[in-house]
Design a protein around this motif. Structure first.
Motif, PDB file in Angstrom:
ATOM      1  N   PRO A 185       0.842  -1.208   0.000  1.00 31.10           N
ATOM      2  CA  PRO A 185       0.000   0.000   0.000  1.00 31.10           C
ATOM      3  C   PRO A 185       0.870   1.249   0.000  1.00 31.10           C
ATOM      4  O   PRO A 185       1.985   1.245   0.543  1.00 31.10           O
ATOM      5  N   PRO A 186       0.400   2.309  -0.626  1.00 29.41           N
ATOM      6  CA  PRO A 186       1.192   3.548  -0.645  1.00 29.41           C
ATOM      7  C   PRO A 186       1.278   4.156   0.751  1.00 29.41           C
ATOM      8  O   PRO A 186       0.396   3.977   1.588  1.00 29.41           O
ATOM      9  N   ASP A 187       2.360   4.856   0.985  1.00 32.41           N
ATOM     10  CA  ASP A 187       2.528   5.539   2.275  1.00 32.41           C
ATOM     11  C   ASP A 187       1.490   6.645   2.419  1.00 32.41           C
ATOM     12  O   ASP A 187       1.080   7.280   1.440  1.00 32.41           O
ATOM     13  N   GLU A 188       1.053   6.861   3.650  1.00 30.06           N
ATOM     14  CA  GLU A 188       0.134   7.950   3.966  1.00 30.06           C
ATOM     15  C   GLU A 188       0.859   8.954   4.834  1.00 30.06           C
ATOM     16  O   GLU A 188       1.852   8.623   5.506  1.00 30.06           O
ATOM     17  N   PRO A 189       0.395  10.200   4.843  1.00 29.99           N
ATOM     18  CA  PRO A 189       1.040  11.202   5.695  1.00 29.99           C
ATOM     19  C   PRO A 189       1.104  10.733   7.148  1.00 29.99           C
ATOM     20  O   PRO A 189       0.101  10.313   7.734  1.00 29.99           O
ATOM     21  N   ARG A 194       3.223   0.851   6.641  1.00 28.28           N
ATOM     22  CA  ARG A 194       2.100   0.042   6.154  1.00 28.28           C
ATOM     23  C   ARG A 194       2.617  -1.267   5.579  1.00 28.28           C
ATOM     24  O   ARG A 194       3.515  -1.296   4.751  1.00 28.28           O
ATOM     25  N   GLU A 195       2.032  -2.364   6.024  1.00 23.39           N
ATOM     26  CA  GLU A 195       2.495  -3.689   5.655  1.00 23.39           C
ATOM     27  C   GLU A 195       1.880  -4.146   4.330  1.00 23.39           C
ATOM     28  O   GLU A 195       0.711  -3.876   4.046  1.00 23.39           O
ATOM     29  N   PRO A 196       2.655  -4.863   3.501  1.00 27.33           N
ATOM     30  CA  PRO A 196       2.073  -5.452   2.282  1.00 27.33           C
ATOM     31  C   PRO A 196       1.100  -6.567   2.647  1.00 27.33           C
ATOM     32  O   PRO A 196       1.190  -7.171   3.714  1.00 27.33           O
ATOM     33  N   TYR A 197       0.164  -6.838   1.740  1.00 24.27           N
ATOM     34  CA  TYR A 197      -0.842  -7.873   1.999  1.00 24.27           C
ATOM     35  C   TYR A 197      -1.075  -8.682   0.724  1.00 24.27           C
ATOM     36  O   TYR A 197      -0.679  -8.296  -0.369  1.00 24.27           O
TER      37      TYR A 197
END
Length: 623
Positions: A185-189, A194-197
């Protein structure tokens, strides 16, 4: 990679050719050699020999010949370097060391291949387990047998965001993301952790393999409700969906045996066909056929068969494939198209009618040129001259996209022929008129009658010229059809020719173009015959450079004069009989004036016809 002759010779020496070939076909010992039924053509009596000492195979039936490497490239369909690598692995021979950059790239690809294969093994285990019950029920409902399930490697991805990631924990997560198995998943502010799934969740899984049979990607069908119905792996260093065809690894060998490859729209169509015994089928991967996929198909066979569902989407896919193929065409290389009936897909047809029903449905495919014609024909109204001109313009533009000049010329000719067959003179009519021209010309040339028959000879030439003129200006058929039908033709060929022209005018009420021009443009017309037809064109009203209005007027006038001449003698005899019956005392003044007027009109018509047929008489006298 550069391979030395010494390395290739060593590779051939370490490969037992009969053992290699025996993995694909049944071979039998025959003295110092081996024999088999040739895999490159159909035969019942073995003519295919294998010589291990010399390291080559040869077929005395079709001429196929080669060594171990050629076997891998021709029969297995592998690229040369892949064939060498596979043989080297089997022979325990190390490949020459590539440059460092290529080595790093190969090592990276090896890791991705390993990850994809590990995922495939896990998916198959899940299908066989408790969580795969619903997926197994779906396969049973679709009629997929256990043997087919194993052959195609069906699996199941549980509806979980992390079970595959856990199962493949020995592989770096970055590698699993790169292989398309996980989604990062793309990074958020404010969040960078965030872990891949898992990418595939709650789906029936099918591995996508390369030409060597290695798993490079996956396609997953949702079980139950959900969107999208089908989900493919994203493009990765291993997988480019625009360059890959599903089932290519299995279809390569099958296509070489049948000399046929069938392109269908989806995975399950390929599976259904293979289960029915039709193994040479492939499918694109959720996109329209690309130039790369078309080139790959043409490496397998010269004319692949594209089989599309009989719905709107299938028709659009066929149209896109046709137009995309045109610029790439080469002599001998084309496509055939099949549209299945009643909105069915191959899977439906196989279930309803079996393999025989499918074979019957694809037995008469449309050539590519007809597919393009039908597509452009449907783009606009052709009931008006402007609409038909638009159609001619569109197909001319499509033909212009073909890069090969020979193929482009043939398409231009074929489009002209298709246009004439539908809106003008049909091919059989053009052929028939060519025959009439030749027959009636030979009749004239072979006529050696005495000068006393000159009038009959001229009459025949004038009526033949009228028919040629009608072939130049067919619109006169509609204004003088009854007069033409009433004319008596002196020979059987002229009578048949007349009937053909009248029938054509009833069948197609918009004959606008010159049949003579179409005949002269026909590429199959021998040059001497082309010159003869041009030589025949003596009357002014069918010269190509004549004023159209004047020519059409003259042609109509000649038809009327001929009809008058045909009716003149019987009418004159009737008038004479009436006059003589009454005698001098009872002569009817009105009948006498009609008699004189008829003779005067005959003289005028004779004079006018002499003007119009002067060229013909000059030609006769010169002969």
């Amino acid at each position: 990679m550069s391979l030395s002759p010494q390395f290739l010779d060593e590779l051939r020496a370490r490969t037992t050719l009969s053992t290699l070939i025996g993995k694909s076909i049944k071979v039998q010992k025959a003295g110092r050699e081996y024999k088999a039924c040739c895999p490159f053509h159909n035969e019942k009596t073995p003519s295919f020999t294998i010589n291990d000492e010399k390291g080559f195979y040869h077929c005395f039936g079709c001429g196929a010949h080669g060594d171990a490497i050629r076997w891998m490239t021709e029969q297995r369909g592998l690229p040369f370097i892949d064939a060498v690598k596979e043989l080297a692995d089997a022979a325990g021979l190390d490949m020459p060391a590539p440059d460092p950059r290529a080595a790093r790239k190969a090592e990276q690809a090896k890791g991705l291949h390993d990850a994809c294969q590990a995922a495939q093994d896990w998916f198959e285990q899940q299908l066989a387990g408790v969580e795969g019950a619903q997926a197994r029920a779906y396969l049973a409902k679709r009629g997929i047998t256990d043997a087919t399930r194993r052959a195609f490697g069906f699996g199941f991805a549980p509806d979980s965001r992390g079970k595959l990631k856990t199962a493949l924990k020995d592989f770096p997560q970055e590698m699993l993301v790169e292989a398309g198995l996980l989604i990062q998943p793309p990074d958020e502010p404010g969040r960078t952790d965030r872990e891949p799934y898992d990418r595939f969740r709650g789906r029936l899984m099918l591995p996508i393999r390369d030409a060597r049979g290695r798993v490079i990607a996956f396609g997953g069908r949702i079980i139950g409700e959900g969107e999208p119905k089908y989900l493919n792996s994203p493009d990765t260093p291993l997988f480019d969906k625009g360059r890959t065809l599903y089932n290519l690894d299995k279809a390569l060998a099958a296509a070489r045996k049948t000399d046929r490859v069938i392109v269908v729209e989806g995975y399950m169509d390929v599976v259904a066909l293979a289960q029915a015994g039709i193994e040479e089928a492939v499918a694109p991967l959720g996109t329209a056929l690309t130039e790369h996929q078309l080139e790959r198909l043409w490496k397998m066979v010269d004319v692949p068969v594209l089989c599309f569902d009989g719905d709107g989407a299938g028709q659009k896919a066929a149209d896109r494939a046709a137009l995309r193929a045109l610029p790439l065409l080469k002599p001998g290389q084309s496509l055939h198209f099949v549209t299945l009936p009643n909105g069915q897909d191959p899977d439906d047809l196989i279930k309803a009618k079996g393999a025989a029903g499918f074979e019957a449905a694809i037995a008469s495919p449309r050539p590519l040129v007809e597919q393009v014609w039908r597509q452009e024909r449907a783009q606009g109204d052709t009931s008006s001259p402007e609409g038909r001109a638009g159609l001619q313009s569109r197909v001319a533009e499509q033909a212009a996209t073909i890069a090969d000049p020979l193929v482009r010329k043939e398409y231009e000719r074929a489009f002209r022929s298709l246009f004439w067959d539908e809106f003008g003179w049909k091919k059989q009519e053009r052929t028939a008129v060519r025959g009439f021209i030749a027959r009636t010309r030979e009749e004239t040339r072979s006529d050696t009658a005495a000068l006393t028959n000159m009038a009959e000879r001229i009459e025949r030439m004038v009526k033949r010229a009228v028919l040629l003129g009608l072939c130049r200006y067919p619109s006169i058929l509609y204004t003088h059809r009854e007069q033409l039908a009433a004319l008596t033709m002196p020979t059987d060929a002229l009578r048949q020719w007349t009937r053909l022209l009248i029938a054509a005018s009833f069948q197609r009420p918009a004959l606008e173009e010159s049949l003579i021009d179409a005949i002269l443009q026909d590429a199959s017309l021998p040059e001497p015959e082309r010159r003869s037809i041009k030589h025949d064109l003596r009357f002014s009203f069918f010269r190509a450079d004549a004023d159209r209005s004047m020519a059409e007027t003259d042609l109509g006038e000649v038809i009327n004069i001929l009809l008058f001449e045909q009716e003149f003698t019987p009418k004159l005899e009737r008038l004479k009989a009436d006059l003589y019956a009454h005698g001098d005392d009872g002569m009817d003044e009105a009948r006498w004036q009609e008699h004189l007027s008829l003779i005067t009109l005959k003289q005028r018509n004779d004079e006018r016809l002499r003007e119009l047929k002067a060229n013909i008489e000059e030609q006769m006298m010169a002969a």
